[in-house]
Design an enzyme around this catalytic site. Structure first.
Site, short mmCIF file in Angstrom:
data_model
loop_
_atom_site.label_atom_id
_atom_site.label_comp_id
_atom_site.label_asym_id
_atom_site.label_seq_id
_atom_site.Cartn_x
_atom_site.Cartn_y
_atom_site.Cartn_z
CD1 TRP A 135 -2.89 1.54 0.78
CD2 TRP A 135 -1.27 2.48 2.03
NE1 TRP A 135 -3.25 2.83 1.05
CE2 TRP A 135 -2.29 3.44 1.82
CE3 TRP A 135 -0.16 2.84 2.77
CZ2 TRP A 135 -2.23 4.73 2.33
CZ3 TRP A 135 -0.09 4.14 3.29
CH2 TRP A 135 -1.13 5.06 3.06
NE ARG A 186 -10.38 3.44 5.87
CZ ARG A 186 -10.97 4.26 5.04
NH1 ARG A 186 -11.87 3.84 4.19
NH2 ARG A 186 -10.67 5.53 5.00
CE LYS A 190 -11.30 7.24 -4.70
NZ LYS A 190 -10.67 8.29 -3.90
CD1 TRP A 191 -15.79 -0.83 -6.74
CD2 TRP A 191 -17.77 -0.41 -7.70
NE1 TRP A 191 -16.59 -1.93 -6.54
CE2 TRP A 191 -17.80 -1.70 -7.13
CE3 TRP A 191 -18.90 0.07 -8.36
CZ2 TRP A 191 -18.93 -2.51 -7.20
CZ3 TRP A 191 -20.02 -0.75 -8.44
CH2 TRP A 191 -20.03 -2.02 -7.86
CG ASP A 192 -12.04 3.18 -1.99
OD1 ASP A 192 -11.13 2.38 -2.27
OD2 ASP A 192 -11.89 4.16 -1.23
CB CYS A 245 -10.27 3.47 -5.76
SG CYS A 245 -9.33 3.94 -4.31
CG ASP A 300 -5.03 5.51 -0.77
OD1 ASP A 300 -5.70 5.90 -1.74
OD2 ASP A 300 -5.50 4.81 0.14
#
Ligand code: DGJ
Length: 724
Positions: free
Chosen positions: A196, A440, A473-475, A523, A545
């Site tokens: 990441w 998260r 925005k498809w996270d 994303c 990111d």
């Protein structure tokens, strides 16, 4: 073009410059005779006969010296004396894992079929496919390799279909999409590896005897490894040398491996990761593997990149936006994080509109009770208190400022603290009796379930129907753990990883059919799912990111190896940078972000007048050359000091844009010249902003003078216009 030479029992698959030749041995074993640059001789069946025999290895079919372990196979089985890693392994109802699939028949046809349920390439004018059928006499089951030749793109693709013609269940334990065997090990292995925030860095190592490779067990292609490997000659560089590469049109767990055997032969494979995978195929059923893209180039890594870029733009990316210029956007994430209201959004949008931005993207935090990352995923209901009224009205106001409106979603996820979880605790990926891990603060919806798929389709469909949203925005911010689905019977539990991805593709396919004009940006916590599977649906992907211009150099360089620059979203963000605290100039941040699909992620309400003016000029400049930036050919340029510099250029029929970045400024050094590439030798190129004209060969052989950097992280850009 595909040619069958019956007498030689050979199949030659040609593209404009490349060739893949397959031989059928009298025993029915199918071998790879050659993969590389097109050669003039079309008869290569002597090759396997000339392999000198090693001692010790076993014979097959009681034929003296018929040693399978020395043959270069196209799709090796398990259960015979080839004891290298097989391309597949099945378990039959009697517990046997032995397979013996030999040539049955083949068919050649123009065009190519879609692969049911999976994204796949298509739409080239000159395109032919070989279906090569292998059969296991004992069980009557068949395997079909489907290899397509995209003539003008110089690309081959392959996927595999397994047919259960027996009366028994068949368990697929392992199934690669492609296998290539080479009779040498003189290769370096290139992968795009990272983590990441530092995704897709180029790694290059000499291969050695044994098993080596990369994989993902994360439920997504992942931040750690891109689903790509290349074997290159040790002397291969950016512009010359052989490259043999594979990229996977798949977004889930994959494996890409290389095995060097005892006799310095190399096996290279790519497919679904057999780890925690099994597929139960009932009588009469078919299993389809995802498609692999095979690219050979003898023009080094830049040569390979050109082939991938054009192919993906023209034959993979299905979105209506794929070949259209993309808007310059502003995303409020790094500007506000969760802390915004109607006033902040509209003030940001107003500033954005004044400097020429075209699309406003409202990121995380607009729904449910979401003011931090600990709630509301799944409750895709606008928070009208925070938005100062309905989403519809907010969008109207943004539109009035002259901006289109885009919205963030993380559809695959659910917060424990959400109404959706209260209503459907059974919808998550979990194993009954165990508490699933939160990452998260979120859990993952079980996308293998029809009811979950329908919920997501209906929810997103109505958001899009009710609101003037032109972009999503498809996270996807966590990987998959606790792999278990309540609805799958125990024999089918190991199918979950693949079924999840099939569910995701089904949802995207259905939504795009209903809303073909919505631009979707994918994303996954940045570049955690930057793969050709997602690219099929979403023609741009958030690269990382990490928005620091200097850190981005390595990630963007890696991504540029395979994926067209327009697919790589890059934003100018604030300094000190939020991830690494680095200070860079706005000029450097702009030049680095213009390498891809350009946007901003910065609090314009804090920006000085001077910065806003500079951003306005940056945007004007990008728009003026947008077509070249987004769709020009992208070349990585050789620099004098590879540790300290990066340079690239964009090229189309009219323009050449050259960008160069220094990491550190160094005292008492003299910059070397930067040589350009692939220009027309005798054409004239005028340097914009001057009256100076250069010949193409002059720019390529002598190059342009670089500035002496006056500070760290110094960047420059030049535009040339082709005159004749
Ligand atoms: C991760 C993404 O990569 C960011 O850009 C942002 O959208 C956050 N998620 C929001 O939660």
């Amino acid at each position: 073009m595909i040619q069958y030479q019956e007498e030689q029992q050979q199949l030659n698959l040609y593209t404009e410059n490349n060739q893949l030749s397959i031989g059928i041995l009298p025993s029915g074993h199918v071998v790879l005779l050659y993969f590389g640059k097109k050669i003039t001789s079309d008869s290569l069946s002597y090759i396997t006969g000339e392999i000198k025999r090693a001692s010790y290895l076993a014979d097959t079919d009681s034929i003296k010296d018929f040693k399978l372990e020395q043959l270069p196979f196209i799709y090796p089985a398990y259960g015979n004396p080839d004891l290298r890693t097989p391309a597949f392994q099945f378990t039959y109802e009697n517990g046997s894992r032995i397979s013996d699939y030999r040539y049955k028949t083949h068919r050649i046809y123009d065009g190519k079929k879609k692969i049911p349920g999976l994204p796949s390439t298509n739409t080239a004018t000159k395109l032919s496919t070989l279906e090569l059928v292998l059969k296991d006499e004992i069980t009557s089951n068949e395997i079909m390799l489907s290899i397509s030749c995209f003539d003008e793109y110089d690309i081959f693709t392959q996927h595999v279909e397994v047919f259960n013609y027996s009366k028994e269940k068949l368990k697929i334990n392992q199934i690669m999409s492609v296998n290539l065997d080479f009779l040498t090990d003189k290769f370096d292995l290139i992968t795009l590896s990272g983590a990441w925030g530092r995704e897709s860095h180029i790694h290059r190592n000499k291969i050695r005897q044994g098993y080596q490779g990369i994989d993902s067990k994360r439920g997504a292609s992942g931040h750690g490894q891109n689903p790509f490997i290349a074997l290159v000659d040790p002397s291969t560089n950016e512009n010359s040398g052989n490259v043999y590469s594979m990229n996977f049109i798949y977004s889930g767990n994959f494996i890409a491996n290389v095995e060097v055997d005892m006799h310095q032969n190399t096996r290279m494979q790519l497919g679904i990761n057999p780890f925690d995978f099994e597929w139960c195929l009932s009588p009469g059923e078919v299993f389809y593997t995802p498609e692999a893209v095979l690219v050979f180039s003898n023009e080094g890594l830049n040569g390979m990149s050109q082939l991938y870029h054009r192919f993906y733009l023209e034959c993979l990316m299905q979105s209506n936006h794929a070949r259209k210029e993309r808007p310059v956007l502003i995303n409020n994430w790094e500007a506000t994080y969760f802390d915004f209201n109607k006033e902040t959004i509209l003030s940001l949008a107003k500033e954005a509109s004044e400097i020429g931005i075209e699309l406003f993207v409202l990121d995380d935090g607009w729904f449910g009770e979401r003011n931090g990352d600990n709630s509301s995923l799944g409750d895709w209901v606008p928070n009208e208190k925070k938005l100062g009224g309905s989403l519809k009205n907010l969008i109207k106001d943004v539109n009035k400022l002259g901006l289109d409106f885009g919205l963030w979603l993380e559809p695959e996820m659910i917060s424990r603290n959400s109404n959706l979880f209260k209503e459907h605790p059974d919808w998550i990926i979990q194993v009954p009796g165990r508490v699933p891990q939160q990452v998260r603060n979120q859990l993952v919806l079980d996308l293998s379930r029809k009811d979950v798929q329908n919920f997501l389709i209906e929810t997103i469909d109505s958001l899009l129907k009710e609101n003037n949203i032109t972009y999503l925005k498809w996270d996807m911010n966590r990987n998959l753990t606790d792999m278990g689905s309540i609805l799958l019977e125990s024999d089918y539990q190991k199918e979950l990883g693949h079924r999840y991805i099939l569910g995701l593709y089904f949802i995207l396919e259905t939504l795009l059919a209903k809303h073909p004009d919505v631009l979707i940006e994918s994303c996954a916590g940045g570049g955690g799912r930057f793969d050709p599977g997602m690219l099929y649906y979403t023609p741009q992907i958030w690269t990382s990111d990490n928005t620091d211009a200097i850190e981005r150099l390595a990630t963007q360089e890696g991504i540029s190896l395979l994926y067209p620059p327009v697919s790589m979203s890059c934003h100018v963000s604030a300094v000190p940078n939020h991830q690494v605290g680095r200070m860079t100039t706005l000029n450097t941040r702009g030049i680095v972000a213009q390498q891809g699909n350009f946007g901003y992620e910065i609090n314009l309400l804090d920006a000085t007048m001077e910065d806003k003016l500079q951003m306005k000029l940056q945007i004007e400049f990008y728009k003026k050359y947008r077509n070249t930036f987004q769709f020009g050919q992208h070349y990585r340029l050789n620099v004098y000091d590879e540790q300290n510099e990066k340079a690239w250029m964009k090229l189309d029929a009219k323009k050449v844009i050259v960008s160069h970045v220094y990491r550190l400024a160094k005292v008492n050094t003299v910059p070397k010249r930067l040589k350009l590439q692939n220009l027309e030798e005798t054409a004239s190129y005028r340097l914009e902003g001057t009256k100076r004209t250069f010949k193409g060969d002059e720019l390529m052989e002598i190059g342009i003078a670089l500035d002496k950097p006056t500070h760290d992280f110094y960047a420059s850009q030049w535009v040339f216009t082709r005159e004749k």
